[in-house]
Design an enzyme around this catalytic site. Sequence first.
Site, mmCIF file in Angstrom:
data_model
loop_
_atom_site.group_PDB
_atom_site.id
_atom_site.type_symbol
_atom_site.label_atom_id
_atom_site.label_comp_id
_atom_site.label_asym_id
_atom_site.label_seq_id
_atom_site.Cartn_x
_atom_site.Cartn_y
_atom_site.Cartn_z
ATOM 1 N N ASP A 13 0.862 -1.165 0.000
ATOM 2 C CA ASP A 13 0.000 0.000 0.000
ATOM 3 C C ASP A 13 0.912 1.233 0.000
ATOM 4 O OD1 ASP A 13 -2.464 1.521 0.425
ATOM 5 O OD2 ASP A 13 -1.679 1.848 2.439
ATOM 6 N N ASP A 15 -0.180 5.149 0.942
ATOM 7 C CA ASP A 15 -0.422 6.084 2.039
ATOM 8 C C ASP A 15 -0.437 5.361 3.374
ATOM 9 O OD1 ASP A 15 -1.319 8.764 0.600
ATOM 10 O OD2 ASP A 15 -2.293 7.119 -0.448
ATOM 11 N N ASP A 175 -1.416 -1.042 5.960
ATOM 12 C CA ASP A 175 -1.607 -0.438 7.274
ATOM 13 C C ASP A 175 -3.063 -0.418 7.720
ATOM 14 O OD1 ASP A 175 -1.972 1.703 5.167
ATOM 15 O OD2 ASP A 175 -2.593 2.833 6.932
#
Length: 228
Positions: A13, A15, A175
């Site tokens: 991922d 961001d 995250d």
Amino acid sequence: MTASPPPAVIAFDLDGTLVDTAPDLLDTLDIVLDEVGAARLPREETRKMIGAGAKALVNRGLTAAGITVAPPEFEKLYESFLAHYAAHIADSSRPFPGLIEALDELSARGHVLAVCTNKLEYLSRLLLDRLELTDRFAVIAGADTFAVHKPDAGHLLGTIERAGGVPTRAIMVGDSLTDVLAAKNANVPSIVVPFGYTETPAEELGADVFIAHYGLLVETVERLLSRG
């Protein structure tokens, strides 16, 4: 002769996983709230709104500020957000500590690195270009790269395929719950890190492995790959 197995694909991922993008994203959200005359929201609140893409961030911000706008006005605000953010995309955004060293080691071991993000592809490339990270990734797949995006399995599976890999030799690093669900839907193991943007603590997201920092990434990747 037995054919060599395909390279392992490690999909990240963006961001909150590769890069701490919150400062520039939330500065831009503040600009949008200013445009509609709303009070700016606390960063500890808006930080948790990141992760589903820019449009969702704008919508969540407006909702939290108690602002309702008609669809045409929302689209104008969204376009304003994109324009301002693109112009300031790497003012303060930086890779998380230990990331570069971990990427170097994974590449040295022959693994293929990819990005699988719900950020729009052109913004993802722009950010990675500004941070001089683009060349490290074989594929950069954004929210609009395929017909679907995370948590739909097709986003992650498409990323893996474009990178020349197969799901049985791939790992998703993220995250948020969106990343974990995308990995589960694709039947790919997942690793989560704790420094991103999520209301639920990272260790409670249900990933295969939680790591506290990037110094643990390489050994964790090798351990997960050895299971296959």
